[in-house]
Design a protein around this motif. Structure first.
Motif, PDB file in Angstrom:
ATOM      1  N   GLU A  69     156.022  27.229   2.771  1.00 44.51           N
ATOM      2  CA  GLU A  69     155.878  27.151   1.092  1.00 44.51           C
ATOM      3  C   GLU A  69     154.694  28.190   1.182  1.00 44.51           C
ATOM      4  N   PRO A  70     154.714  28.810  -0.052  1.00 43.97           N
ATOM      5  CA  PRO A  70     153.723  29.817  -0.145  1.00 43.97           C
ATOM      6  C   PRO A  70     152.414  29.304  -0.155  1.00 43.97           C
ATOM      7  N   ILE A  71     151.437  30.349   0.204  1.00 42.31           N
ATOM      8  CA  ILE A  71     149.779  30.118   0.165  1.00 42.31           C
ATOM      9  C   ILE A  71     149.411  29.660  -1.398  1.00 42.31           C
ATOM     10  N   LEU A  72     148.297  28.681  -1.252  1.00 41.03           N
ATOM     11  CA  LEU A  72     148.008  28.074  -2.578  1.00 41.03           C
ATOM     12  C   LEU A  72     146.920  28.681  -3.090  1.00 41.03           C
ATOM     13  N   GLY A  73     147.069  28.490  -4.616  1.00 37.89           N
ATOM     14  CA  GLY A  73     145.882  29.242  -5.380  1.00 37.89           C
ATOM     15  C   GLY A  73     146.181  30.649  -5.796  1.00 37.89           C
ATOM     16  N   LEU A  74     147.487  31.204  -5.881  1.00 36.86           N
ATOM     17  CA  LEU A  74     147.779  32.382  -6.241  1.00 36.86           C
ATOM     18  C   LEU A  74     149.133  32.304  -7.087  1.00 36.86           C
ATOM     19  N   LYS A  75     149.455  33.166  -7.799  1.00 31.70           N
ATOM     20  CA  LYS A  75     150.748  32.920  -8.542  1.00 31.70           C
ATOM     21  C   LYS A  75     151.860  33.551  -7.624  1.00 31.70           C
ATOM     22  N   TYR A 103     147.483  19.378   1.278  1.00 36.03           N
ATOM     23  CA  TYR A 103     147.108  20.476   2.216  1.00 36.03           C
ATOM     24  C   TYR A 103     146.721  19.865   3.751  1.00 36.03           C
ATOM     25  N   SER A 144     142.985  28.360   1.683  1.00 33.45           N
ATOM     26  CA  SER A 144     143.021  27.083   2.132  1.00 33.45           C
ATOM     27  C   SER A 144     141.811  26.328   1.602  1.00 33.45           C
ATOM     28  N   ARG A 173     152.346  28.540   3.989  1.00 26.11           N
ATOM     29  CA  ARG A 173     152.026  27.169   4.368  1.00 26.11           C
ATOM     30  C   ARG A 173     153.189  26.773   5.272  1.00 26.11           C
ATOM     31  N   TRP A 206     140.881  26.950  -4.799  1.00 25.28           N
ATOM     32  CA  TRP A 206     142.135  26.418  -5.496  1.00 25.28           C
ATOM     33  C   TRP A 206     141.364  25.920  -6.993  1.00 25.28           C
ATOM     34  N   MET A 222     155.398  36.745 -15.597  1.00 29.99           N
ATOM     35  CA  MET A 222     155.576  37.265 -14.289  1.00 29.99           C
ATOM     36  C   MET A 222     155.213  36.094 -13.307  1.00 29.99           C
ATOM     37  N   GLY A 223     156.247  35.370 -12.886  1.00 33.32           N
ATOM     38  CA  GLY A 223     156.080  34.381 -11.921  1.00 33.32           C
ATOM     39  C   GLY A 223     155.497  33.071 -12.522  1.00 33.32           C
ATOM     40  N   LEU A 224     155.221  32.272 -11.674  1.00 27.93           N
ATOM     41  CA  LEU A 224     154.628  30.977 -11.882  1.00 27.93           C
ATOM     42  C   LEU A 224     153.058  31.031 -12.365  1.00 27.93           C
ATOM     43  N   LYS A 225     152.700  29.938 -12.697  1.00 26.33           N
ATOM     44  CA  LYS A 225     151.112  29.818 -13.051  1.00 26.33           C
ATOM     45  C   LYS A 225     150.591  29.861 -11.705  1.00 26.33           C
ATOM     46  N   ARG A 226     149.013  29.825 -11.301  1.00 31.63           N
ATOM     47  CA  ARG A 226     148.711  29.420 -10.212  1.00 31.63           C
ATOM     48  C   ARG A 226     149.416  28.160  -9.541  1.00 31.63           C
ATOM     49  N   ASN A 227     149.881  28.347  -8.121  1.00 29.24           N
ATOM     50  CA  ASN A 227     150.504  27.256  -7.759  1.00 29.24           C
ATOM     51  C   ASN A 227     149.574  25.900  -7.108  1.00 29.24           C
ATOM     52  N   VAL A 228     148.673  25.625  -7.736  1.00 29.07           N
ATOM     53  CA  VAL A 228     148.129  24.654  -7.352  1.00 29.07           C
ATOM     54  C   VAL A 228     147.373  23.500  -8.184  1.00 29.07           C
TER      55      VAL A 228
END
Lengths: 124, 233
Positions: free
Chosen positions: B88-94, A15, B153, B65, B158, A1-7
């Motif tokens: 953009e979507p918030i960071l650190g989550l799928k 940021y 944040s 974001r 992250w 489901m979806g992407l991996k963690r987006n960071v």
């Protein structure tokens, strides 16, 4: 489901955390630079000979000294700010002012150091 | 004024990789970014997906974001973002789709700190009394709306989503310093874990990102001090 963690590193650096985020990044760069500086010292003594001389000329170069002094001084002063705020959480309300004080302490000391290093390097 | 809004797009059923799409639309300075997203979805591209509910900064659904910084879309005005906006979507989550992320790891961390009132002592005849000073002690952290702006944040989050994160610690703070609660020691033990409070490096991104202006880093600092000293004073 979806992407991996987006960071990742790039996403993180993008940021827009402003002043506090800048000090955080500079603190990490400073720490890494200090490790490299110490490692070059140790390798220089360990190898000796031509390799040791090469390492010596590298870390004794005035441009490198200006860079490493920035890293070490900023790392030290920023670390001191964080320690003080961690020990006295009530002061955290004034964290913006603490960052301004940090820069106010850092910049004159660094400017004097750069002046001395540059003048010495240029034979003044 | 004409606004160009660039939006992160990702549909797992169609796209191999995320992409950005730009939309041009007319807006006034007092429009909110949420209004712009509604206009895009309503008039230009119905496939755009994002969360929203109350649209008044209370439910915390629309954290995203905006120009690289975590905010609530419903509390961000065009006059504060300028004519070019990147969302953009918030960071650190799928990312589930477009601006929607999987909040489950965030809520799992929240649940792990026992974020509710615990007191097994016999109930008094009337209410459990508390002085104004005792109530004031945790007033700031009662304002959390669980939008995840702070946690997403945080560079420590992250790096590892197992880190409890600022929001969970803020909600633990709310009960740890409540004079009527009796589970402070248990919460402090949970927060003293390897993925607990010591992963906070006092970066302050959380405090700046909080749309409720909670002193998040201060709350974390108070909990750190309570763990080290063993005192809630």
């Amino acid at each position: 489901m979806g992407l991996k963690r987006n960071v990742g590193l790039i996403e993180g650096l993008r940021y827009q955390g402003k002043g506090p985020m800048l000090t955080y990044i500079l603190h990490r760069i400073g720490g890494l630079a200090i490790v490299i500086f110490v490692a070059v010292h140790i390798l220089s003594s360990y190898f000796g000979g031509n390799i040791g001389i090469f390492f010596n000329t590298f870390y004794m170069h005035w441009a490198f000294q200006i860079f490493i002094f920035f890293c070490a001084l900023f790392h030290a002063i920023n670390g001191l700010r964080i320690v003080i705020l961690d020990l006295w959480p009530k002061l955290i309300e004034h964290q913006r002012e603490a960052i301004w004080v940090e820069w106010a302490v850092f910049l004159p000391i660094y400017a004097i150091a750069v002046f001395v290093i540059a003048r010495t390097a240029l034979g003044g | 004024m004409q606004i160009t809004i660039k939006i992160f797009r990702y549909n797992p059923e169609k796209d191999k990789k995320p992409r950005y799409e730009s939309y041009k639309l007319e807006a006034v300075e007092t429009d909110r970014v949420l209004d712009l997203l509604e206009k895009v979805k309503g008039y230009q591209d119905g496939t755009l997906s994002f969360r929203r509910s109350c649209a008044h900064g209370i439910c915390g659904s629309d954290a995203m974001r905006i120009n690289g910084f975590n905010r609530l879309a419903c509390k961000t005005l065009v006059r504060d973002t300028g004519a070019k906006i990147t969302v953009e979507p918030i960071l650190g989550l799928k990312v589930i789709k477009d601006l929607i992320v999987d909040m489950e790891p965030f809520f799992e961390n929240f649940r792990s700190v026992i974020p509710y009132f615990v007191n097994d002592e016999p109930e008094p005849a009337q209410e459990r009394l508390q002085s104004p000073e005792q109530r004031e002690r945790f007033d700031d952290t009662t304002k959390c709306i669980l939008c995840a702006c702070c946690t997403t944040s945080c560079p420590s989050f992250w790096a590892n989503e197992q880190y409890l994160g600022p929001a969970a610690i803020v909600n633990a703070h709310r009960f740890i310093f409540d004079s009527r609660d009796r589970a402070a020691a248990e919460r402090l033990k949970i927060l003293n874990d390897i993925f607990g409070i010591h992963r906070c490096h006092t970066i302050f991104n959380c405090t700046l990102a909080c749309p409720r202006e909670i002193q998040v880093t201060k709350a974390i600092g108070e909990v750190k001090k309570a763990i080290v000293t063993g005192s809630l004073e």
